[in-house]
Design a protein around this motif. Structure first.
Motif, mmCIF file in Angstrom:
data_model
loop_
_atom_site.group_PDB
_atom_site.id
_atom_site.type_symbol
_atom_site.label_atom_id
_atom_site.label_comp_id
_atom_site.label_asym_id
_atom_site.label_seq_id
_atom_site.Cartn_x
_atom_site.Cartn_y
_atom_site.Cartn_z
ATOM 1 N N LEU A 1 6.158 4.079 5.689
ATOM 2 C CA LEU A 1 7.067 3.764 6.852
ATOM 3 C C LEU A 1 8.157 3.578 6.442
ATOM 4 N N ASN B 1 -1.115 15.065 3.756
ATOM 5 C CA ASN B 1 -0.513 14.635 4.673
ATOM 6 C C ASN B 1 0.008 15.686 5.865
ATOM 7 N N GLN C 1 2.031 15.306 8.162
ATOM 8 C CA GLN C 1 3.308 15.081 8.989
ATOM 9 C C GLN C 1 4.292 15.567 7.794
ATOM 10 N N LYS D 1 10.112 6.728 6.588
ATOM 11 C CA LYS D 1 10.605 7.064 7.683
ATOM 12 C C LYS D 1 11.875 6.303 8.305
ATOM 13 N N LEU E 1 5.017 1.158 15.817
ATOM 14 C CA LEU E 1 4.491 0.640 14.475
ATOM 15 C C LEU E 1 3.161 0.345 14.906
ATOM 16 N N THR F 1 4.849 8.520 15.667
ATOM 17 C CA THR F 1 3.286 8.671 15.471
ATOM 18 C C THR F 1 3.124 8.488 13.946
ATOM 19 N N HIS F 2 1.999 7.488 14.037
ATOM 20 C CA HIS F 2 1.797 7.088 12.730
ATOM 21 C C HIS F 2 0.398 7.131 12.283
ATOM 22 N N THR G 1 -0.962 6.369 6.810
ATOM 23 C CA THR G 1 0.269 5.313 6.991
ATOM 24 C C THR G 1 0.032 3.997 6.035
ATOM 25 N N ARG H 1 -1.136 7.692 1.097
ATOM 26 C CA ARG H 1 -0.744 6.281 0.830
ATOM 27 C C ARG H 1 -1.023 6.127 -0.611
#
Length: 723
Positions: A432, A409, A411, A435, A485, A421-422, A427, A396
């Motif tokens: 976002l 992270n 992911q 993504k 979201l 999935t967040h 996040t 972030r």
């Protein structure tokens, strides 16, 4: 019998300390050859013949140095660079003393003997892009604005006179005579002569971090601002390529020397000058590989500048350059570093020094990929395939800037349900947005690969949901991503105009409209307004209305839409394409009421592009493309030119505007300069019948991609055109 001397009789014997320092330290024979002795050359050749350890590089030349010539008091271990700096300081002090003596004696120094006596130019030479030559002494004079001479307090020290403790100095009205040598201080401090003066540069850096929605995500703001307090000669001082790129990008919100071309295009000469300087550093790096990571970051900033200018050739060239540079640097590996496969010694970056360096590399990589995806939305193949992206997603922004020791992270793009999935601790709006753009990239990949692999041209009898992978990507783009979201982001569009202070989260705003633009790109080739059960038509009309509705929400506030991400103009354009196709259908079935409403919505989007184009030419360019589409639609329906009527920003239909016996109906407050926001009456749920329309998919750069064909999904409900 005595032995024959082994020394070369043609070469005199070396005196004390005449051999190189390396040979004396190692007690080896030295031939004192310049610039490198034979012994050091042989040892260096043996060293470079063996691959370097991972993360390290061999020296580019033999490490051979000599004592200075006789007469200079230089210690054997003194760095020559430091000695040069000392000599420059001595020159500066001597010239200052000379100037003071001349002023004390009452005689003015001549033009040829005093640099400080030269009158400052009216405008910054770096702003206008003009360069001055060197003086007779061979010293390249700074091309920065000499207005600095009026900005420096007389009691400031050389270390602090350019900046206050806050990093943003206040301009001071001080006479030139109060400080006799500020120009010389600037010259000999190591300041890049092509950059603006320090006070002006600080201003542009501040504007850049406050206003720029793109490149500022790459740099670590706190450490960058701190590094600006260092001496320009300090290795930690920001690279000049980055500073030039920041000046070019920030000039959009603080313009200088604006020139309007005959075609109405605005050009900022200050920005163009610094963009050209950044390109020079990029060209130098392409030839030498010097400072490759810093110059790559500057390339990212410059690429977004070209994108906002709508200069597509430079956009494509620089998108390709930065992706190809990032791959040999191994930024696409987990942790932005690889410990295996280094077959080319010295070709890759060393391991990240700390967590901040690691996160900076991650963000540099992901901004490179995001730019590549955005530059490819017209239907181009991506420079790096999604399967080759192994780097984990960044942290972030708050964690990055605060320096919190947060684990990496978990992911990456290969993670299960990464678009659904967040994790809350990983996040924010920037993540976002990454993504959402990568989701758009999936749509581009699907369309491009489908066209490349298709044995025959698409048929009107095909159903896109029968194509392999279409249904899955449709579900992901049209519903799953936005539905997944977190509530804090789902219920917030990014535009907050609260009484206690307004704020615009441009990343979050884009998160809500990019999936709709991707849906239009996916389904536009399959639109058929004559088929009431056509799912693609329903998807495109709904997405266009969502993009239009997001603009309505933003226009109802006092926020500045020119602060939005430049990709928003492409989203507006794609929504307008759907509206133009719908308007054409209403013209064909002679439905003037709904046609008038759609014309108004199209012009609202045109107004948005034109307003954005007041700062970024990409808005004006996309609006002109939209004009071309509108003219083509009217031409195909045997109507006159709609944009020569004099009220292009107001809602109109072809009937009311082109009747000779009627004057066009203007919207309220026609002199306000702003387009009214028409209220779209909900379309009745009905079967749309009439003439078959020829629908073409249109890419964001204005090119017709191909002929569309009608589609039907018997399991879906009929089309319901609801505003």
């Amino acid at each position: 019998m005595p032995k024959t001397p082994s020394t070369n009789p043609t070469r005199p014997a070396l005196r004390r300390n005449q051999a190189c320092r390396s040979c004396r330290k190692r007690k080896l024979k030295c031939d004192a050859a310049r610039p490198h002795c034979g012994t050091c050359v042989k040892q260096w050749q043996a060293l470079v013949s063996v691959p370097a350890p991972v993360g390290y590089a061999h020296p580019t030349e033999p490490q051979c140095s000599y004592d200075p010539v006789e007469g200079l008091t230089l210690a054997p271990d003194t760095d020559p660079v430091e000695k040069i700096k000392d000599l420059e300081d001595q020159i500066s002090q001597l010239k200052s003393r000379l100037f003071e003596q001349q002023m004390a004696s009452g005689s003015s120094p001549t033009q040829g003997n005093s640099i400080a006596q030269r009158s400052p130019p009216q405008a910054s030479t770096s702003s206008s892009g003009n360069r001055q030559g060197s003086d007779a002494g061979g010293i390249a004079l700074p091309h920065a604005s000499l207005a600095l001479m009026n900005l420096i307090a007389p009691d400031d020290s050389p270390e602090t006179r350019f900046r206050s403790s806050s990093g943003s100095p206040e301009l001071q009205n001080v006479s030139v005579k109060s400080n006799p040598d500020p120009f010389m201080d600037l010259l000999f401090s190591g300041w890049n002569p092509d950059l603006p003066d320090p006070a002006t540069l600080d201003h542009y850096i501040d504007v850049f971090f406050r206003c720029d929605p793109c490149g500022s995500r790459v740099l670590h703001k706190p450490s960058f601002l701190a590094s600006m307090h260092l001496s320009p000669r300090d290795p930690g001082f920001p690279h000049s390529a980055i500073l030039h790129a920041i000046c070019a990008a920030a000039s959009r919100w603080s313009p200088q020397n604006i020139v309007t071309l005959p075609d109405g295009t605005r050009r900022d000469q200050f920005a163009e000058f610094h963009a050209s300087k950044t390109r020079q550093y990029i060209d130098k790096t392409m030839a030498s590989g010097e400072d490759i990571f810093s110059v790559m970051q500057a390339c990212i900033l410059l690429s977004w500048y070209f994108y906002q200018e709508g200069r597509w050739v430079e956009v494509w060239i620089f998108a390709a350059f930065q992706t190809r540079v990032a791959v040999p640097l191994r930024l696409n590996y987990p942790g932005t570093f690889s410990t295996h496969g280094n077959n080319s010694p010295g070709a890759y970056l060393a391991p990240p020094k700390d967590l901040r360096d690691l996160e900076s590399r991650r963000r540099t990589w992901w901004m490179t990929i995001v730019f590549d995806r955005i530059a490819s939305v017209g239907g181009w193949i991506h420079a790096v395939d999604e399967r080759d992206l192994g780097t984990e997603l960044p942290l972030r922004t708050d964690d990055f800037e605060s320096g919190n020791p947060v684990p990496s992270n978990p992911q990456d793009l290969c993670s299960l349900d990464v678009f659904r999935t967040h994790p809350p601790q990983y996040t924010d709006s920037f993540l976002l947005l990454i993504k959402a753009v990568m989701l758009f990239g999936k749509v581009t990949d699907f369309n491009v690969r489908g066209n490349l692999r298709a044995p025959t041209a698409p048929s009107k009898n095909q159903n896109p949901f029968f194509l392999p992978g279409f249904e899955e990507i449709d579900k992901l783009v049209s519903s799953d991503f936005l539905d997944s979201l977190p509530q804090i982001f789902k219920n917030n569009t990014g535009a907050n105009d609260a009484p206690d202070g307004s704020s615009l989260d441009t990343d979050l705003y884009m998160v809500h409209i990019v999936p709709h633009a991707a849906t239009i790109t996916l389904h536009n080739p399959y639109i058929d307004f004559t088929d009431p059960l056509n799912v693609s038509t329903a998807r495109c009309v709904n997405s266009a209305r969502c993009i239009l509705g997001a603009y309505y929400v933003l226009s109802a506030t006092s926020l500045d839409i020119t602060r939005l991400h430049p990709f928003v103009t492409i989203c507006w354009y794609l929504a307008a394409v759907v509206q133009v196709q719908l308007c054409k259908y209403f013209i064909e079935i002679n439905d003037s009421e709904r046609e008038s409403t759609v014309w108004g919505e199209i012009n609202v989007l045109r107004f948005a592009m034109m307003e954005y184009g007041q700062r970024s030419p990409i808005g004006t360019r996309q609006e002109r493309l939209l004009q071309g589409l509108m003219r083509e639609i009217v031409r195909m329906t045997a109507q006159k030119q709609p944009l020569e009527v004099g009220v292009p920003l107001y809602a109109f239909s072809h009937k009311t505007l082109f009747r000779k016996d009627e004057s066009p109906t203007l919207g309220p407050d026609e002199n306000s300069g702003a387009a009214p926001l028409p209220v779209s009456p909900p379309y009745d749920e009905q079967t749309l019948s009439g003439h078959a329309s020829s629908n073409n998919s249109v890419s964001p750069n204005g090119m017709m991609v191909g002929t569309s064909w009608p589609r039907r999904d018997n399991m879906d409900s009929p089309i319901n055109f609801v505003g």
